[in-house]
Design an enzyme around this catalytic site. Sequence first.
Site, PDB file in Angstrom:
ATOM      1  N   VAL A  34      73.265  19.099  68.313  1.00 48.07           N
ATOM      2  CA  VAL A  34      73.844  18.376  69.442  1.00 48.07           C
ATOM      3  C   VAL A  34      73.648  19.262  70.667  1.00 48.07           C
ATOM      4  CG1 VAL A  34      75.508  16.960  68.189  1.00 48.07           C
ATOM      5  CG2 VAL A  34      76.158  19.254  68.936  1.00 48.07           C
ATOM      6  N   SER A  35      73.636  18.650  71.839  1.00 51.65           N
ATOM      7  CA  SER A  35      73.282  19.377  73.062  1.00 51.65           C
ATOM      8  C   SER A  35      74.386  20.264  73.606  1.00 51.65           C
ATOM      9  CB  SER A  35      72.857  18.395  74.154  1.00 51.65           C
ATOM     10  OG  SER A  35      71.714  17.701  73.738  1.00 51.65           O
ATOM     11  N   THR A  36      75.634  19.927  73.351  1.00 51.40           N
ATOM     12  CA  THR A  36      76.720  20.718  73.924  1.00 51.40           C
ATOM     13  C   THR A  36      77.677  21.188  72.850  1.00 51.40           C
ATOM     14  OG1 THR A  36      78.056  18.755  74.329  1.00 51.40           O
ATOM     15  CG2 THR A  36      76.665  19.511  76.134  1.00 51.40           C
ATOM     16  N   GLN A  79      80.466  15.964  71.841  1.00 55.16           N
ATOM     17  CA  GLN A  79      79.391  15.604  70.912  1.00 55.16           C
ATOM     18  C   GLN A  79      79.699  16.182  69.541  1.00 55.16           C
ATOM     19  OE1 GLN A  79      75.638  16.848  72.526  1.00 55.16           O
ATOM     20  NE2 GLN A  79      75.558  15.134  73.931  1.00 55.16           N
TER      21      GLN A  79
END
Length: 189
Positions: A8-10, A15
């Site tokens: 996941v990006s964060t 997220q």
Amino acid sequence: MLIGYMRVSTDGDRQSTDLQRDALISAGVDERNIFEDKASGAKDDRVGLTKALEYVKEGDVLVVWKLDRLGRSLPHLIEIISQLKSKGVGFRSLTEGMDTSSPSGELLFHVFGALAQFERSLIQERVNAGLAAARKRGRIGGRPRAIPQEKMDTILEALNNGMSKAAVCRTFEVKRSTLIDSLNRTKTI
């Protein structure tokens, strides 16, 4: 053996990897063999991905939920899959239904790669043509100057007549850093 990777990006509550984890487990990946990152795909130093790539061995299959979870760009994705192939490791993407451990899956991956490269070339060609057309019409593009040229000419005249930079900033209502940057661009003082 199936090895899972999810990202996941964060790193936070916004997220979650739950959806990816559930899909990997449903596909037969043992939960102990799932590696994860909570970082942007654009970052080079993804610890979970590095560990997963070091962990896999010949005959294994690296499984991801979606292609974009693995590579930050198509060339990066192709590079990772080539590394896996050189180790004798397969690759499977659950969402796209791609499996490079089969000849048809490998062909599909290379077709996607060729189409993406073609699309990048077309986009680059269109961007360059658009920039050339704009230049031909006198538009340069980019961020506008902080100090318009007329005002800059007046400022330069005042500085050449002995006015201090502090006085120029007060008189013309310009921040000192903006003045210094603009002067450096003109290379006259």
